[in-house]
Design a protein around this motif. Sequence first.
Motif, short mmCIF file in Angstrom:
data_model
loop_
_atom_site.label_atom_id
_atom_site.label_comp_id
_atom_site.label_asym_id
_atom_site.label_seq_id
_atom_site.Cartn_x
_atom_site.Cartn_y
_atom_site.Cartn_z
N LEU A 23 -0.04 -6.86 -4.16
CA LEU A 23 0.21 -8.09 -3.42
C LEU A 23 -0.94 -9.05 -3.74
CD1 LEU A 23 1.83 -9.20 -0.58
CD2 LEU A 23 -0.57 -9.15 0.06
N GLY B 131 -11.23 14.33 11.94
CA GLY B 131 -10.02 14.26 11.09
C GLY B 131 -8.93 13.41 11.72
N PHE B 132 -9.33 12.28 12.33
CA PHE B 132 -8.34 11.49 13.05
C PHE B 132 -7.77 10.31 12.24
CE2 PHE B 132 -11.09 12.84 16.78
CZ PHE B 132 -10.22 13.81 17.22
N GLY B 133 -8.49 9.86 11.20
CA GLY B 133 -8.14 8.59 10.55
C GLY B 133 -6.71 8.55 10.02
N ASP C 247 -2.63 -1.39 3.51
CA ASP C 247 -3.43 -1.59 2.30
C ASP C 247 -4.90 -1.23 2.50
OD1 ASP C 247 -3.59 -3.77 3.99
OD2 ASP C 247 -3.65 -5.27 2.40
N GLY C 248 -5.16 -0.35 3.46
CA GLY C 248 -6.47 0.29 3.54
C GLY C 248 -7.56 -0.52 4.22
N ALA D 76 -7.40 15.91 4.91
CA ALA D 76 -6.77 17.23 4.72
C ALA D 76 -6.36 17.84 6.04
CB ALA D 76 -7.69 18.18 3.99
N SER D 77 -7.05 17.48 7.15
CA SER D 77 -6.64 18.12 8.39
C SER D 77 -5.56 17.26 9.05
CB SER D 77 -7.83 18.35 9.32
OG SER D 77 -8.17 17.20 10.01
N TRP E 117 -17.66 5.74 -0.02
CA TRP E 117 -16.93 5.23 1.13
C TRP E 117 -17.91 4.95 2.26
CZ3 TRP E 117 -17.23 8.67 5.32
CH2 TRP E 117 -17.59 9.97 5.00
N ASN F 70 -4.28 10.72 10.49
CA ASN F 70 -3.30 11.08 11.53
C ASN F 70 -2.95 9.86 12.39
OD1 ASN F 70 -2.86 14.16 11.51
ND2 ASN F 70 -5.07 13.97 11.26
N GLY G 100 0.84 -1.20 0.00
CA GLY G 100 0.00 0.00 0.00
C GLY G 100 0.87 1.24 0.00
N PHE H 206 -20.58 17.38 4.89
CA PHE H 206 -19.65 18.50 5.13
C PHE H 206 -18.96 18.92 3.85
CE2 PHE H 206 -16.81 14.88 5.88
CZ PHE H 206 -15.57 15.28 5.40
N THR I 211 1.53 -2.31 -8.95
CA THR I 211 1.98 -3.63 -8.49
C THR I 211 1.18 -3.99 -7.25
OG1 THR I 211 4.21 -3.12 -9.26
CG2 THR I 211 4.00 -4.94 -7.70
N PHE J 92 -15.43 19.90 -2.26
CA PHE J 92 -16.24 18.68 -2.21
C PHE J 92 -17.31 18.79 -1.15
CE2 PHE J 92 -12.86 16.66 0.68
CZ PHE J 92 -13.67 16.53 1.79
N SER K 297 -0.30 4.62 -0.19
CA SER K 297 -1.03 5.87 0.00
C SER K 297 -0.46 6.56 1.25
CB SER K 297 -2.53 5.58 0.10
OG SER K 297 -3.26 6.77 0.15
C1 FAD Z 1 -14.15 12.31 3.05
C2 FAD Z 1 -12.99 11.92 3.94
C3 FAD Z 1 -12.32 12.89 4.63
C4 FAD Z 1 -11.27 12.54 5.47
N1 FAD Z 1 -10.60 13.52 6.14
C5 FAD Z 1 -9.58 13.20 6.95
C6 FAD Z 1 -8.84 14.21 7.59
O1 FAD Z 1 -9.13 15.40 7.42
N2 FAD Z 1 -7.80 13.84 8.40
C7 FAD Z 1 -7.46 12.52 8.55
O2 FAD Z 1 -6.50 12.23 9.28
N3 FAD Z 1 -8.13 11.53 7.95
C8 FAD Z 1 -9.17 11.83 7.14
N4 FAD Z 1 -9.82 10.86 6.46
C9 FAD Z 1 -9.37 9.46 6.61
C10 FAD Z 1 -8.15 9.19 5.73
O3 FAD Z 1 -8.43 9.51 4.40
C11 FAD Z 1 -7.72 7.73 5.83
O4 FAD Z 1 -7.61 7.36 7.18
C12 FAD Z 1 -6.35 7.52 5.16
O5 FAD Z 1 -6.40 7.84 3.80
C13 FAD Z 1 -5.91 6.08 5.30
O6 FAD Z 1 -4.70 5.91 4.63
P1 FAD Z 1 -4.12 4.45 4.38
O7 FAD Z 1 -2.83 4.66 3.65
O8 FAD Z 1 -4.13 3.67 5.65
O9 FAD Z 1 -5.20 3.72 3.46
P2 FAD Z 1 -5.65 4.06 1.98
O10 FAD Z 1 -5.59 5.51 1.72
O11 FAD Z 1 -6.94 3.35 1.77
O12 FAD Z 1 -4.52 3.41 1.09
C14 FAD Z 1 -4.38 2.04 0.92
C15 FAD Z 1 -3.57 1.83 -0.34
O13 FAD Z 1 -3.26 0.45 -0.47
C16 FAD Z 1 -3.40 0.08 -1.83
N5 FAD Z 1 -3.65 -1.36 -1.87
C17 FAD Z 1 -4.74 -2.02 -1.40
N6 FAD Z 1 -4.59 -3.34 -1.58
C18 FAD Z 1 -3.39 -3.52 -2.17
C19 FAD Z 1 -2.69 -4.68 -2.64
N7 FAD Z 1 -3.18 -5.94 -2.50
N8 FAD Z 1 -1.47 -4.51 -3.23
C20 FAD Z 1 -0.94 -3.26 -3.37
N9 FAD Z 1 -1.58 -2.13 -2.98
C21 FAD Z 1 -2.79 -2.26 -2.37
C22 FAD Z 1 -4.56 0.91 -2.33
O14 FAD Z 1 -4.52 1.04 -3.74
C23 FAD Z 1 -4.35 2.23 -1.59
O15 FAD Z 1 -3.58 3.14 -2.34
C24 FAD Z 1 -10.89 11.18 5.62
C25 FAD Z 1 -11.57 10.20 4.91
C26 FAD Z 1 -12.61 10.56 4.07
C27 FAD Z 1 -13.32 9.48 3.32
#
Ligand code: FAD
Length: 538
Positions: free
Chosen positions: A139, A317-319, A173-174, A47-48, A287, A321, A12, A227, A137, A238, A14
């Motif tokens: 997993l 906005g905790f996710g 990986d989310g 964003a926060s 989502w 962070n 992952g 929001f 790529t 948005f 992101s």
């Molecule tokens: C509308 C909205 C507003 C938000 N605002 C805030 C905020 O202001 N502040 C805050 O802190 N949080 C906020 N969040 C939450 C935040 O966006 C998430 O907590 C954060 O993006 C999580 O990041 P992550 O890297 O854990 O997961 P993700 O962003 O989901 O990334 C996972 C990555 O793994 C990749 N992946 C998945 N499976 C595989 C695989 N098998 N092989 C390779 N790659 C794979 C995906 O393609 C993806 O790019 C918000 C969420 C939403 C929906």
Amino acid sequence: MTDRQVPVLVVGGSLVGLSASLLLASAGVPHLLVERHRGTAVHPRAASFHQRTMEIFRGAGIQDAVEAAAEREFEQNGAIVSVESLAAEEATFFFRHFNEGVEHLSPTARLFITQIGLEPLLRRAAEERGAEHRYATELVGFEQDDDGVTSVIRSRDRDTEETVRSDYLVAADGAHSKVRDLAGIGSSGRGTFAECVTIYFRADMRALIGDRNLSVVYVNHPELLGFFRFSITGDSGFLAVFSTTEPDGTRDTHVAADMDTARCEALVRKALGRTDIAVEIDNVQRWSAAASWASRFQDRRVFLAGDAAHVMPPTGGFGGNTGVADAHNLAWKLAMVLHGTAGAGLLDTYDAERRPVASLTVEQAYTRYVLRVDPTLPKDDMAAPLDDASIELGPVHRSAAVLEEGSVDGALVVDPRDPGGRPGTRAPHLTVESEGVSTSILDVFGGGFVLLAGPRGQAWCDAAGPVAADLAVPLVAHRVAADGSLVDRGQSFPEAFGTGDEGAVIVRPDGIVAWRTTAAPGNPRGDLDQTLRRLLFR
Ligand SMILES: Cc1cc2nc3c(=O)[nH]c(=O)nc-3n(C[C@H](O)[C@H](O)[C@H](O)COP(=O)(O)OP(=O)(O)OC[C@H]3O[C@@H](n4cnc5c(N)ncnc54)[C@H](O)[C@@H]3O)c2cc1C
């Protein structure tokens, strides 16, 4: 047959995977990151970003770059409010200015930057420090044994598969984590309570916004709950929609199921409170609003971080962070174990430290969702709201990598405005001078362990060098005093860290206080030797 060997595989790329990569690279851990998508984020999403996250980015050397990029995207330090529609007066102010009252707690400020703006900075900084990232790529699967993890990754462009053998795997990986599913890790919490959408749109909102500096605008309209966030130019943004209510009172918490362009336009106009503004829909992202956490953050050599480990509604906005904090907690532990400085037991403290903090944060996001968005959700067992600064800067980490003091009260957070230094908490910010330059004491942390002693604790510092050499542990020591190696002109260290004049603290590479004493050094060499052996599982 294995095609590739690497100490750590990060799945992952992101926000959290890239943060893990940057922190691993900064700690000198070779690793491979694989990401299914062809590049970094295409949706703004988080964003926060809070002070603790910015402190982590400061430690990784990218604070200036993040701040500069953030300035280009948003007017900073705005209000977080609720309205019936943008055309109406503010009904409630959650924050009048995003940093009001917390400016003195950190050398950093809370800021707004989208994942579109932030992720390329994380990626570039990680790659500059030697990280290897492979996009397009994914997993496909993995197996682990006592000695390592064997993963199969697939290139989407070439449609070829490769086997990677790693000592450890970090799953970033989310929310729909494949790694979590393959490891058979279940989840706890409240599950999903709304299927939401984010509607990205263009519309000229400059007259409606006026001279207000609005960072987040909750819309509590009789027909929709959601929001807004706006671009700095006021002509795009948005609208995240949690739920809608028909004129006959029928409520829909599954808005994602039925969202065509006309419905999006109608919802945006309703939330704007004006029907005469041209609205163009760019994109719709679906989502889930959910509040849950993985029942384990570790499965032997596999670690879950970010949304793979916990999901929470965006209220607060905790996710993201919390995910960056996971990566920060894990990276130095992996580095010390892989470098042979610490025993493997140190890695077991990741779950012990992060899961309670993450579940508390999930519950706080849920509480804010109920209070700000949907009062019809169950409230009986809802956590009382804690203040934001305590959630952001005050978590108490509990594990064998923290030597707690005699009286343990079970608190999971402390107020960062109170004197700090409690083992398990973030070492507090204090302005000191180092080699004639004014800086934050936080800037001393991040490499190895750091011993900080009070004005009359020089013997602690004298013992640090020999102990570090005996144990081959990176350990620097400072006496913090008006005439110390860290100059504390206000003489506030003994109280701020709770050491008194003769005591000391040991701070971990992640800036968490691992050990504290108020005692005068009796047998400092023996005490430090014993303490570090315990902290390092040796
Ligand atoms: C509308 C909205 C507003 C938000 N605002 C805030 C905020 O202001 N502040 C805050 O802190 N949080 C906020 N969040 C939450 C935040 O966006 C998430 O907590 C954060 O993006 C999580 O990041 P992550 O890297 O854990 O997961 P993700 O962003 O989901 O990334 C996972 C990555 O793994 C990749 N992946 C998945 N499976 C595989 C695989 N098998 N092989 C390779 N790659 C794979 C995906 O393609 C993806 O790019 C918000 C969420 C939403 C929906």
